[in-house]
Design an enzyme around this catalytic site. Structure first.
Site, PDB file in Angstrom:
ATOM      1  N   ASP A   1      -9.947  -3.385  -5.638  1.00 54.21           N
ATOM      2  CA  ASP A   1      -9.338  -2.571  -4.585  1.00 54.21           C
ATOM      3  C   ASP A   1      -9.751  -1.109  -4.737  1.00 54.21           C
ATOM      4  O   ASP A   1      -9.423  -0.477  -5.743  1.00 54.21           O
ATOM      5  CB  ASP A   1      -7.813  -2.697  -4.665  1.00 54.21           C
TER       6      ASP A   1
ATOM      7  N   SER B   1       0.842  -1.180   0.000  1.00 52.10           N
ATOM      8  CA  SER B   1       0.000   0.000   0.000  1.00 52.10           C
ATOM      9  C   SER B   1       0.884   1.239   0.000  1.00 52.10           C
ATOM     10  O   SER B   1       1.680   1.414  -0.914  1.00 52.10           O
ATOM     11  CB  SER B   1      -0.959  -0.045   1.195  1.00 52.10           C
TER      12      SER B   1
ATOM     13  N   HIS C   1      -8.098  -4.757  -1.581  1.00 50.09           N
ATOM     14  CA  HIS C   1      -6.875  -4.254  -0.978  1.00 50.09           C
ATOM     15  C   HIS C   1      -6.214  -5.284  -0.066  1.00 50.09           C
ATOM     16  O   HIS C   1      -4.987  -5.351   0.003  1.00 50.09           O
ATOM     17  CB  HIS C   1      -7.197  -2.984  -0.182  1.00 50.09           C
TER      18      HIS C   1
END
Length: 713
Positions: A650, A564, A684
């Protein structure tokens, strides 16, 4: 031609993404993006229904997945071994420490080899934390998940009268949740589902109302509604007008207040609804002041205010009367002390607890009601800490408001999690559970170290190491170096059953606690964001070089790993110091920064401007982001092997970021190979399920070991 035994096998041919240059003009600056076509113009619909993805994009992503699978085909047996080892460290059947609430004990239980838990409760023996009757299954998540290729629960809670069970489910990884209400007497759903929720909700203490947060078409929390629990009209109680603000809602442990919190990483504001009148409209506790944060914990007849007001960079505690919680009535309770970063507060009827971070480790303090008014509360408070160079204490909170028992977890890189119930009256602690490692774990076989690397500007950056005891520091050890460094999120010195697979193979597992996190206090975060963001990247590189200089490893013997915003870190260090690394694993990497921060339609763009700057209105922010955005700064030099993982649904780091990055690396850089794998059925967090997610961990670790071997060759 026959290759000798020292020649690496030929790699399959990588996909070549078509180039369709788009010229973008912004603030008098121009850039060209040849792979903008990978962003589906109907991406909002794709998040909610991945089957509508444009055919040419789907075809390209499948080619990328096939290429990654072909390149790493030789690691499949290793992946299987790693996966089996990781599964072997998880108990086949497992149960949480139950949470007491009135006549019941609530908890989670995994049946043998189950991917998902059962939500259960048992009757509670009067006045004790022991069960006194058979188990009741409230929710079988395995049964729910069997209907979908992806399944995740954001939240589940029972009503105060124990009659209903409410849960928020996501069936595609897009973080758009559906909230369901289940009648525990009949076992049936008993109310119309709440659609398009963020997954965050709270229940009024009278068990009559459900408060929930709406996720709009841009994926943002934008409104809060109240509806009768068993169905009826949704009443708008708060409409957020700032697209950069997040929303949350909860109820105080005292059950006297329902609280709404709105804000970003710099600023926030709390609105209150009396639980005795849940249909009342919320009122602001203390009006928003830009640059100031505060949170309220109700205790007796007052609020404990955790705030950075008045320049308290590591936060302080104030008190305010519950009838007048505005700033004019705040009084100092625990003064600001630099280096003592206050993280959170939990309250019971007669005791208060708070968590703080000092020297990179966490400590818990508890205070009785009688001592609260005696002055110098730190001197009167009880103190919980551990004697290890690197560890973490997690404050789970006061178990029941009218009881003195506090629950916390202790763990370290060598020590599995220990759950304790702590009596705040006497200081006695009761060990409730130790995380079991069925395949065996000997803490004495491992060693944890805490080092400090000098950054370019002289700051001392903590590094946590886990290695086999007796590891010879000859400068040749393979290493995995993990980093994150954003949003003030600390990378805790916790126990990881997955890290042991690498450590047992002679790899040193290191975590670089770079600026942008809050391991050394809130200022550590402020020194690694916005105009100072590049400190995160140079800190990571300084850690790598320090570990090399100290004989722990060597150039091209390090695999860097982050996800991320940590994927942004990976992309940046790949451009800045590719010669240091044998490989880089970037999970859901935030690498197309300049384009993402310039697209106001994306879910996190306005909320993220305080973190990175706004390149739409601020030329300096544009130039700074342009100077380090990984996608925009690829160089024609030799890069290490890179693996980028993404998820099709995501909403945080969209699938096209890793796909575009890898395509441009192949176009402009040398070395590699450059691999991209997109999970076509997740978002995600990757795959759901306690075992399924380990397949992705095994893939990353196999890639790390493979890239170390490739670098040797």
């Amino acid at each position: 031609m026959t290759a000798d035994k020292h020649t690496a096998p030929a790699l399959p041919k990588a996909p070549v993404a078509r180039r369709n240059p788009v010229v973008l003009e912004q603030l008098g600056r121009t850039r060209t993006d040849s792979y903008a076509w990978m962003k589906d113009e109907n991406w909002q619909k794709v998040l909610r229904d991945p089957s509508v993805l444009r055919d040419d994009i789907r075809s390209h992503l499948k080619q990328e997945n096939a290429y990654t699978e072909a390149v790493l085909a030789g690691t499949v047996p290793l992946q299987e071994d790693l996966f089996k080892e990781m599964v072997g460290r998880i108990p086949p059947a497992e149960e949480s420490v139950p949470l007491p609430d009135g006549p019941w004990l609530y908890g989670l239980r995994f049946e043998k080899d189950a991917q998902y838990p059962l939500h259960v409760r048992r009757p509670r023996k009067a006045g004790a934390s022991e069960a006194d009757g058979p188990e009741e299954i409230l929710l079988d998540v395995n049964e729910l998940a069997a209907r979908h290729s992806f399944y995740s629960l954001a939240q589940a809670a029972h009503t105060e009268d124990h009659r209903y069970y409410v849960y928020a489910e996501d069936v595609q990884g897009s973080e758009v949740y559906r909230i369901q209400v289940k009648d525990l007497a009949t076992g049936e759903l008993c109310a119309p589902a709440v659609e398009s929720s963020t997954g965050s909700f709270t229940l009024s203490p009278d068990s009559q109302h459900l408060f929930w947060i709406y996720r709009d078409d841009n994926g943002r929390p934008s409104r809060i509604y109240r509806r009768p629990l068993l169905g009826g009209e949704d009443t708008l109680i708060f409409d957020e007008t700032d697209p950069g603000f997040f929303l949350s809602i909860g109820v105080s442990a005292s059950r006297k207040w329902i609280a709404i919190e709105r804000g970003d990483h710099d600023t926030n504001e709390t609105l209150l609804i009396p639980a005795s009148d849940p249909t009342a409209m919320p009122k602001v506790a203390a009006p928003l002041v830009r640059g100031e944060r505060y949170s309220l914990t109700h205790w007796q007849d007052r609020f404990i205010v955790l705030t950075n007001a008045g320049g308290a960079v590591d936060f302080k505690l104030m008190t305010a009367p519950e009838a007048t919680p505005d700033r004019a009535h705040w009084q100092e309770f625990l003064p600001h002390e630099e280096g003592h970063f206050l993280l959170g507060v939990s309250a019971g009827k007669d005791h208060l607890a708070w968590l703080e971070r000092r020297n990179g480790n966490t400590e818990i303090f508890t205070l009785s009601r009688e001592d609260a008014d005696r002055g110098d509360i730190r001197r009167h408070a009880r103190h919980i800490s551990m004697d290890e160079p690197a560890y973490t204490l997690s404050l789970l909170g006061v178990l029941e408001y009218d009881q003195p028992f506090l629950r916390y977890i202790y763990q370290s890189p060598t020590t599995p999690a220990h759950w304790y119930d702590y009596d705040m009256r006497t200081g006695e602690k009761n060990l409730r559970k130790v995380r079991e490692v069925p395949s065996g774990h000997d803490p004495a076989a491992y060693e944890t170290r805490r080092l400090f690397a000098r950054a370019d500007d002289g700051a001392m950056v903590p590094v946590t190491l886990l290695m086999k005891k007796g590891t010879k520091l000859d400068g040749q050890n393979p290493m995995l170096l993990y980093g994150y460094g954003s949003y003030g999120i600390s990378m805790e010195a916790s126990f990881s059953t997955t890290a042991l697979s690498l450590v047992d193979r002679g790899v040193i597992h290191a975590t670089a606690h770079v600026r942008g996190g809050s391991e050394k206090g809130w200022n550590w975060f402020l020194e690694g964001r916005a105009t100072k963001k590049t400190n995160s990247f140079t800190d990571f590189i300084s850690c790598a070089r320090h570990l090399i200089a100290e004989g722990y490893t060597a150039p091209r013997r390090i695999v860097a790993h982050g996800g991320s915003a940590g994927g942004l870190l990976m992309g940046a260090v790949a451009n800045m110091a590719p010669e240091l690394f044998a490989g880089i694993a970037a999970q859901v990497p935030f690498v197309d920064m300049l384009n993402t921060m310039s697209d106001v339609s994306l879910p996190l763009t306005p909320p993220e401007w305080p973190e990175w700057g706004n390149p739409l209105t601020d030329p300096e922010a544009y130039d700074l982001i342009a100077s380090y955005s990984p996608y925009d700064n690829i160089r024609p030099v030799s890069y290490p092997a890179i693996l980028a993982l993404g998820g099709l649904s995501d909403p945080r780091v969209t699938y096209w970021e890793p796909a575009k990055w890898i395509a441009r690396l192949r176009e402009e850089a040398r070395g590699g190979p450059f691999l991209c794998q997109i999970n076509m059925e997740a978002g995600h967090g990757g795959s759901s399920g306690r075992f399924a997610r380990l397949k992705e961990v095994a893939l990353v670790q196999a890639f790390a070991l493979w890239s170390l071997k490739q670098a040797e060759n």
